[in-house]
Design an enzyme around this catalytic site. Structure first.
Site, mmCIF file in Angstrom:
data_model
loop_
_atom_site.group_PDB
_atom_site.id
_atom_site.type_symbol
_atom_site.label_atom_id
_atom_site.label_comp_id
_atom_site.label_asym_id
_atom_site.label_seq_id
_atom_site.Cartn_x
_atom_site.Cartn_y
_atom_site.Cartn_z
ATOM 1 N N THR A 1 -4.345 10.600 -0.216
ATOM 2 C CA THR A 1 -6.496 10.527 0.086
ATOM 3 C C THR A 1 -6.484 11.215 1.139
ATOM 4 O OG1 THR A 1 -5.763 8.732 1.890
ATOM 5 C CG2 THR A 1 -6.234 7.759 -0.497
ATOM 6 N N TYR B 1 -14.437 5.810 8.583
ATOM 7 C CA TYR B 1 -13.300 6.516 7.625
ATOM 8 C C TYR B 1 -14.338 5.822 6.234
ATOM 9 C CZ TYR B 1 -8.971 6.808 5.128
ATOM 10 O OH TYR B 1 -8.233 7.359 4.421
ATOM 11 N N HIS C 1 0.610 -1.369 -0.098
ATOM 12 C CA HIS C 1 0.062 0.264 0.364
ATOM 13 C C HIS C 1 0.461 1.591 -0.083
ATOM 14 C CE1 HIS C 1 -2.982 2.487 -0.047
ATOM 15 N NE2 HIS C 1 -3.822 1.805 0.776
#
Length: 780
Positions: free
Chosen positions: A602, A589, A473
């Site tokens: 993000t 979230y 990630h």
């Protein structure tokens, strides 16, 4: 031995008559072709650098400017207002240039300077235009004149076909929100989650922070925003990802799945051949910048493409305190794992990408290899699945030299990692729902040692031809990998295709050298650490409760008919499902992107709002249907507004995160920031975007529907929910939680989501309930 002889370009022997030299023209030809490919790539990079460097102008526009200036000079007019003469005066004296030649040279220099100035002006104008975001907040059908003029200007400046990175220097920088605005939005977001006393306490903490420490931290942050390309991204990458010492498997890495209903071939080697080929074709497009820049759907507004740069040839290497992302310019091989053995598979030969059939042939050689793993080799990948610090220490001590370093380099420098799994996965058998759940867990963590979790992404090809991927990630976010995977699935199936017997297409050069088996010398100390890392990873994997299900009652088509955003609809359904599951609301979230800005990643949309809570409570209390509809639409509009704010740089959480980082650098403590950053996200959600629907003909081939992907739970007592809105009639959900928490159950929560979706549609359209009774749920 034939391959070994071919690898030698020349041989010589010494005889009484002298030196007898034998050249291998085949080997020399291979060297020549490989070098030719390398030079072509260099020239292509230089060419692309020029093209994107002058965007939104074109290189040919320089000639136009030169001709225009020369024409005006010929007509006895001086458009430079004396500057050309000044340039001529300062030219160094030259005996080789006549007066006319010096004049032409002066015109060329002036024209070039004017052309470069025009490019900078155009780029500045484009940057100003892309900094305008009010269009996003205007209602459909009520577009202001200002926005219409803005859209026209953007189209004019974007009319020339751009390369992948053409817009990078024209994208605006992410703005730093004001402390006051961020704190107001934060307090508004936590109000429905706190009682009156708790909210008053948090209000006092926020006010104290704003009056004292906040403004001081904000000044440092604004200074960074002036200096850095993006004031968030580097700290986000380092402190959220690279400095984490816990396992990245499950906690950070995520997965992507194959088609739901279709497996193009049951031949494992063939599926691997086409998949690997498609991935290298995508890499070629990235390297040549032939991919179109991503844009906001339905607009010409570009998104930042910086994350594409580290997609291939990238590895996260462990450190004792912080990991490091290493990226290599190019790699002509992949690393392959099969039954405990590691191989290096070259996919280029003399500068030529092997055909899919040739890669299948090479993969089949690996599958047919009956050799056993060397001691300690089989479960070596568990080091990447466990805690980071022990892996860093072992790597430094035992993988810094010799055969271990060479083999580790082959894995880390590979374009990507491939696992040939000996299991069968997918929606199959008498209990397809359970098998889908197992498929998700397999992609998320596998056996905890048969994936290399440090690679930018690992492709998994199963025994029955099903495939999927596991992505690290830190280097990029899910939409980047989703774009890659969409291209791969479409290219594999519709472009490359298979023969009638399920094999790849193309010819085979049988003289290809076999894949190279990697050698290891794993001492007992390393084997002991492998066992410890595996135990940590196995406990983490066993605790994951995954549930994947396609919701097929309706999709975005019916939702849009209700004049509703599909994403807002799903998010409100998740709020209703969570309330029914836990009897309360929680901090939620939802991942949003900030790629409207350069190097944006993000931002968080706090989907649990006052409006959503008010709606859920009214619906559950059985209040008037019309009243509930009004509250529902009000909550949906609030969610849309929160999403727009996050996208346009006015989010809450990244700003507070960076303020917290600054406070740590200054060595000061903030009770407010400490409490905010420690709040748990018990409901973490993300939508997998469908970005290239043109690649899939769902009208003629509706069975080619992607399952999307998912991730592990963020909180120990919470849920992770990923969803992909596929076509007009389906939404696929991925739910995760932990078995160790007695209050969570992924299957139960999945049922709550399905029921909430049905109830919301029935609220908006009462006739839907009767229609759904006439057409009951289809079973998997």
């Amino acid at each position: 031995m034939a391959e070994a002889h071919q690898a030698v370009a020349f041989q010589f022997t010494i005889t009484p008559e002298g030196i007898d030299l034998h050249l291998s023209y085949q080997a020399l030809n291979q060297i020549y072709l490989s070098g030719l490919r390398s030079w072509k790539k260099r020239i292509s990079r230089i060419k692309n650098g020029v093209i994107k460097g002058v965007y939104p102008a074109s290189p040919s526009s320089w000639l136009f400017v030169v001709i225009a200036i020369l024409a005006t000079m010929y007509m006895q007019s001086d458009p430079s207002m004396g500057l050309i003469a000044k340039i001529r005066e300062h030219l160094p004296p030259s005996l080789s240039l006549s007066a006319q030649g010096q004049k032409v040279l002066s015109v060329l220099l002036f024209s070039t300077l004017l052309w470069m100035s025009l490019i900078l002006a155009l780029r500045f104008c484009l940057k100003l235009l892309l900094s305008y975001h009010r269009w996003m907040f205007e209602l459909h059908g009520r577009i202001s004149t200002k926005t219409k003029v803005w859209a026209t200007l953007v189209r004019l400046l974007s009319s020339r076909k751009p390369l992948l990175y053409s817009y990078q220097t024209s994208l605006p920088h992410l703005p730093v929100p004001s402390i006051k605005d961020t704190l107001e939005r934060y307090l508004e977001s936590v109000k429905p989650l706190l009682d009156e006393a708790g909210f008053q306490r948090m209000t006092r903490l926020a006010a104290g922070f704003e009056k004292s420490l906040g403004n001081r931290l904000q000044k440092y942050l604004k200074l960074k925003a002036l200096w850095a390309t993006n004031y968030v991204s580097d700290w986000w990458e380092e402190y959220v990802y690279l400095r984490s010492r816990s396992p990245i498997m499950v906690n950070s890495n995520y997965y992507g799945m194959d088609f739901l209903y279709v497996t193009p071939t049951a031949n494992q080697a063939a599926r691997a051949g086409n998949t690997i080929t498609a991935l290298f074709l995508y890499r070629r497009k990235v390297n040549r910048e032939e991919l179109n820049p991503s844009r906001i759907p339905g607009t010409v507004i570009p998104l930042c493409a910086a994350q594409c740069e580290r997609m291939f040839n990238t590895t996260r290497t462990p450190g004792e305190e912080t990991d490091v992302l290493q990226h290599w310019q190019d790699s002509e091989f992949v690393a392959v794992y099969h039954r405990g053995r590691y191989f290096r598979l070259w996919v280029y030969r003399a500068g030529r990408l092997l055909s899919p059939r040739e890669i299948q042939y090479q993969i089949q050689r690996i599958l047919d290899d009956t050799s056993l793993p060397s001691p300690g080799e089989e479960k070596l990948g568990a080091l990447t699945a466990g805690n980071r610090t022990p892996w860093a220490q072992v790597r430094k001590q035992f993988f810094s030299s010799g055969v271990n370093k060479r083999s580790l380099d082959c894995i880390e420098k590979a374009a990507f990692f491939v696992t040939l799994d000996d299991q069968e996965e997918g929606m199959m058998g008498e209990n397809p729902s359970v098998n889908l759940d197992r498929y998700a867990k397999s992609l998320l963590h596998g056996k905890c040692y048969d994936r290399w979790f440090d690679k930018s992404f690992s492709v998994v090809v199963y025994k029955n031809g099903k495939n999927g991927l596991n992505a690290e990630h830190s280097w990029a976010d899910a939409p980047i990998v989703a774009h890659l995977w969409e291209f791969t699935l479409a290219t594999d199936t519709f472009h490359l295709g298979y023969t009638a017997d399920g094999n790849c297409r193309g010819e085979i050069e049988h003289s290809l050298p076999p894949p190279q088996r990697l050698s290891w010398n794993i001492p007992l100390q390393v084997q002991t650490q492998v066992s410890e890392s595996l135990a940590v990873a196995q406990a983490l994997a066993d605790d994951v409760d995954s549930h994947v299900f396609p919701f097929r009652e309706f999709g975005k088509g019916r939702i849009k008919k209700m004049k509703m955003s599909p994403d807002s609809f799903v998010q409100l359904a998740l709020q209703l499902a969570y309330y029914r599951d836990r009897g309360t609301f929680c901090l939620t979230y939802e991942a949003s992107m900030t790629r409207l800005f350069r190097e944006g990643r993000t931002e968080t949309v706090r989907s649990c709002s006052n409006e959503s809570c008010e709606f859920v409570l009214a619906l559950e209390a059985g209040e008037d249907r019309e009243h509930c509809r009004k509250l529902f639409r009000k909550a949906a509009e609030k969610h849309q507004n929160l999403y727009r704010l996050a996208m346009t740089g006015s989010g809450i959480d990244r700003h507070l995160f960076c303020l917290y980082v600054v406070s740590k650098y200054l060595g000061v403590e903030s009770p407010f920031l400490k409490e905010v950053l420690s709040e748990p996200w018990r409901l973490s959600t993300s939508q997998t975007p469908v970005q290239q629907m043109e690649l899939f003909d769902l009208v003629n081939h509706p069975e080619y529907i992607s399952l999307g992907g998912g991730f592990g739970p963020v909180a120990d007592d919470g849920y992770g929910v990923s969803y992909i809105i596929m076509g007009e009639e389906m939404i696929n959900f991925h739910v995760s939680s932990k078995h160790s928490c007695t209050e969570t159950d992924s299957h139960k929560f999945g049922s709550q989501i399905s029921q909430a979706m049905m109830d919301l549609m029935t609220l908006l359209n009462p006739d839907f309930k009767e229609a759904s009774k006439a057409n009951p749920d289809k079973q998997l």
